[in-house]
Design a protein around this motif. Sequence first.
Motif, mmCIF file in Angstrom:
data_model
loop_
_atom_site.group_PDB
_atom_site.id
_atom_site.type_symbol
_atom_site.label_atom_id
_atom_site.label_comp_id
_atom_site.label_asym_id
_atom_site.label_seq_id
_atom_site.Cartn_x
_atom_site.Cartn_y
_atom_site.Cartn_z
ATOM 1 N N ILE A 75 4.673 -0.401 -10.875
ATOM 2 C CA ILE A 75 4.709 0.355 -9.625
ATOM 3 C C ILE A 75 3.656 -0.178 -8.659
ATOM 4 N N ILE A 76 4.078 -0.388 -7.421
ATOM 5 C CA ILE A 76 3.155 -0.714 -6.333
ATOM 6 C C ILE A 76 3.004 0.536 -5.476
ATOM 7 N N VAL A 77 1.777 0.983 -5.285
ATOM 8 C CA VAL A 77 1.505 2.155 -4.461
ATOM 9 C C VAL A 77 0.898 1.689 -3.142
ATOM 10 N N LEU A 78 1.573 2.007 -2.054
ATOM 11 C CA LEU A 78 1.121 1.601 -0.731
ATOM 12 C C LEU A 78 0.831 2.839 0.120
ATOM 13 N N PRO A 79 -0.422 3.302 0.157
ATOM 14 C CA PRO A 79 -0.770 4.372 1.091
ATOM 15 C C PRO A 79 -0.662 3.825 2.515
ATOM 16 N N ILE A 134 4.094 -5.986 -0.003
ATOM 17 C CA ILE A 134 4.719 -5.728 -1.301
ATOM 18 C C ILE A 134 5.007 -7.035 -2.033
ATOM 19 N N ILE A 135 5.514 -8.028 -1.314
ATOM 20 C CA ILE A 135 5.801 -9.322 -1.936
ATOM 21 C C ILE A 135 4.538 -9.899 -2.558
ATOM 22 N N GLN A 136 3.461 -9.897 -1.804
ATOM 23 C CA GLN A 136 2.199 -10.441 -2.308
ATOM 24 C C GLN A 136 1.749 -9.721 -3.573
ATOM 25 N N ASN A 137 1.937 -8.410 -3.603
ATOM 26 C CA ASN A 137 1.460 -7.614 -4.728
ATOM 27 C C ASN A 137 2.463 -7.510 -5.872
ATOM 28 N N SER A 138 3.634 -8.132 -5.715
ATOM 29 C CA SER A 138 4.633 -8.107 -6.792
ATOM 30 C C SER A 138 4.637 -9.385 -7.602
ATOM 31 N N LEU A 139 3.793 -10.345 -7.239
ATOM 32 C CA LEU A 139 3.797 -11.625 -7.948
ATOM 33 C C LEU A 139 3.553 -11.425 -9.439
ATOM 34 N N GLY A 140 4.383 -12.069 -10.247
ATOM 35 C CA GLY A 140 4.256 -11.957 -11.700
ATOM 36 C C GLY A 140 5.151 -10.895 -12.301
ATOM 37 N N TRP A 141 5.807 -10.100 -11.467
ATOM 38 C CA TRP A 141 6.646 -9.021 -11.973
ATOM 39 C C TRP A 141 8.136 -9.322 -11.847
ATOM 40 N N GLN A 146 16.858 -3.420 -15.669
ATOM 41 C CA GLN A 146 15.638 -2.699 -15.339
ATOM 42 C C GLN A 146 15.038 -3.274 -14.058
ATOM 43 N N PRO A 147 14.685 -2.402 -13.088
ATOM 44 C CA PRO A 147 14.069 -2.912 -11.859
ATOM 45 C C PRO A 147 12.786 -3.667 -12.178
ATOM 46 N N PRO A 148 12.522 -4.788 -11.495
ATOM 47 C CA PRO A 148 11.291 -5.531 -11.757
ATOM 48 C C PRO A 148 10.048 -4.731 -11.385
ATOM 49 N N PHE A 149 10.177 -3.873 -10.382
ATOM 50 C CA PHE A 149 9.081 -3.001 -9.961
ATOM 51 C C PHE A 149 9.649 -1.951 -9.018
ATOM 52 N N GLY A 150 8.846 -0.932 -8.772
ATOM 53 C CA GLY A 150 9.194 0.077 -7.781
ATOM 54 C C GLY A 150 8.039 0.259 -6.823
ATOM 55 N N VAL A 151 8.311 0.895 -5.699
ATOM 56 C CA VAL A 151 7.301 1.077 -4.671
ATOM 57 C C VAL A 151 7.193 2.549 -4.305
ATOM 58 N N ILE A 152 5.967 3.041 -4.227
ATOM 59 C CA ILE A 152 5.711 4.377 -3.688
ATOM 60 C C ILE A 152 4.912 4.207 -2.404
ATOM 61 N N ILE A 201 2.021 5.199 -19.572
ATOM 62 C CA ILE A 201 1.367 4.806 -18.327
ATOM 63 C C ILE A 201 1.972 3.489 -17.825
ATOM 64 N N PRO A 202 2.507 3.464 -16.608
ATOM 65 C CA PRO A 202 3.075 2.228 -16.063
ATOM 66 C C PRO A 202 1.979 1.282 -15.588
ATOM 67 N N ASN A 203 2.361 0.055 -15.335
ATOM 68 C CA ASN A 203 1.466 -0.883 -14.668
ATOM 69 C C ASN A 203 1.437 -0.515 -13.184
ATOM 70 N N ILE A 204 0.232 -0.396 -12.632
ATOM 71 C CA ILE A 204 0.108 0.065 -11.251
ATOM 72 C C ILE A 204 -0.756 -0.900 -10.445
ATOM 73 N N ARG A 205 -0.276 -1.249 -9.280
ATOM 74 C CA ARG A 205 -1.049 -2.022 -8.318
ATOM 75 C C ARG A 205 -1.207 -1.159 -7.065
ATOM 76 N N PHE A 206 -2.445 -0.861 -6.749
ATOM 77 C CA PHE A 206 -2.772 0.088 -5.673
ATOM 78 C C PHE A 206 -3.354 -0.678 -4.488
ATOM 79 N N ILE A 207 -2.721 -0.575 -3.344
ATOM 80 C CA ILE A 207 -3.153 -1.288 -2.145
ATOM 81 C C ILE A 207 -4.042 -0.361 -1.338
#
Length: 358
Positions: free
Chosen positions: A153-157, A347-354, A29-35, A184-190
């Motif tokens: 999921i990390i969302v980067l507008p 993305i690296i900064q916001n993926s910590l812990g995943w 399973q991917p540790p996280f994905g990016v949009i 609902i996934p875990n989401i980090r929104f930048i």
Amino acid sequence: MSVWIGEKAPARIADIHEKTLGMIVTTNQPPFGVIIANLGTPTEPTPKAVRQYLAEFLWDRRVVDTPRPLWWLILHGVILRIRPGPVSKAYKSVWTEEGSPLMAISRRQQHALKAALDEQFKADIPVELAMTYGHPTIAEAGQQMRKAGVENIIVLPLYPQNSSSTTAAVYDQLARSLTQCPHIPNIRFINQYHVHEGYISALAQSVRDYWDKHGRGEKLLMSFHGIPQRYENKGDPYPRQCRATAAALAAKLELNESQWQCTFQSRFGREEWVKPYTDYLLKEWGQQGVNRVDVISPAFSADCLETLEELEVENRDYFLEAGGESYHYIPCLNDRPDHIEMMKDIIIQNSLGWVSTQ
């Protein structure tokens, strides 16, 4: 919906790299994905396609907050009858074999970011592109994440400065796309990166690279997409962040106050927008005897209609007709390696812990 507020960031990006080196994924399973998300574009440079795009874009309350009944009459009775023709001609003037510049560049950014993240994490990191208006939608990007088994999921507008009309619109679309989601996934929104060190450094280097190749003008104009003044009055942080970006870039380039200016372009309607206006200042400079101006648009992560037609062509005419002699447009960061590196660092900064470590 869970939106990440943020852990305390490491003091240096290098510290993040040191922590992530050697990371492995313990399952398939991917540790996280990016949009990554941007505004959107018509599917083709035709009046029909432009009408469909404008109808969705201009109906968003984040973009135009006029009361709906009145705005529906204006939009469908006037704007969508008049604007698609001229706008489609403008799109046609910048269209490429790969489609609209925004879509072509965004796809290159997507692929380059994925390659960088895969190398960093030694894993298959899904990276999807989404557009706030048009396709691919945020919902479609989310569906691809679910197919890949992504739980985080990390969302980067790709808007360096946070505005209710851009970044918040992405957030709204994201929230709406989750209303039908059974899991609902875990989401980090930048929500912004307007003075991020990597962003400012990449901007500065792009200017230096251009000057090395084409020479240097008397003035550097930093032109940002505008918003109505009342948006700022109500608390929209965008103009303040634009000015902070401009000041940081000027400092990085070691410019004095007489060598640069921050302005705003792309006004719409009759109300007052955030000032100073790009076109007005260019006319003033031409009349005052400024011979050469260099122009950059730090609010855009990818060249698009507003930069390639409005800023590079239309505003060039204003300056030259007013007496200026030489007008140089410096391209957006697009898929420059230092721009992709900046995205990767965020993305690296916001993926910590995943991710799991050995």
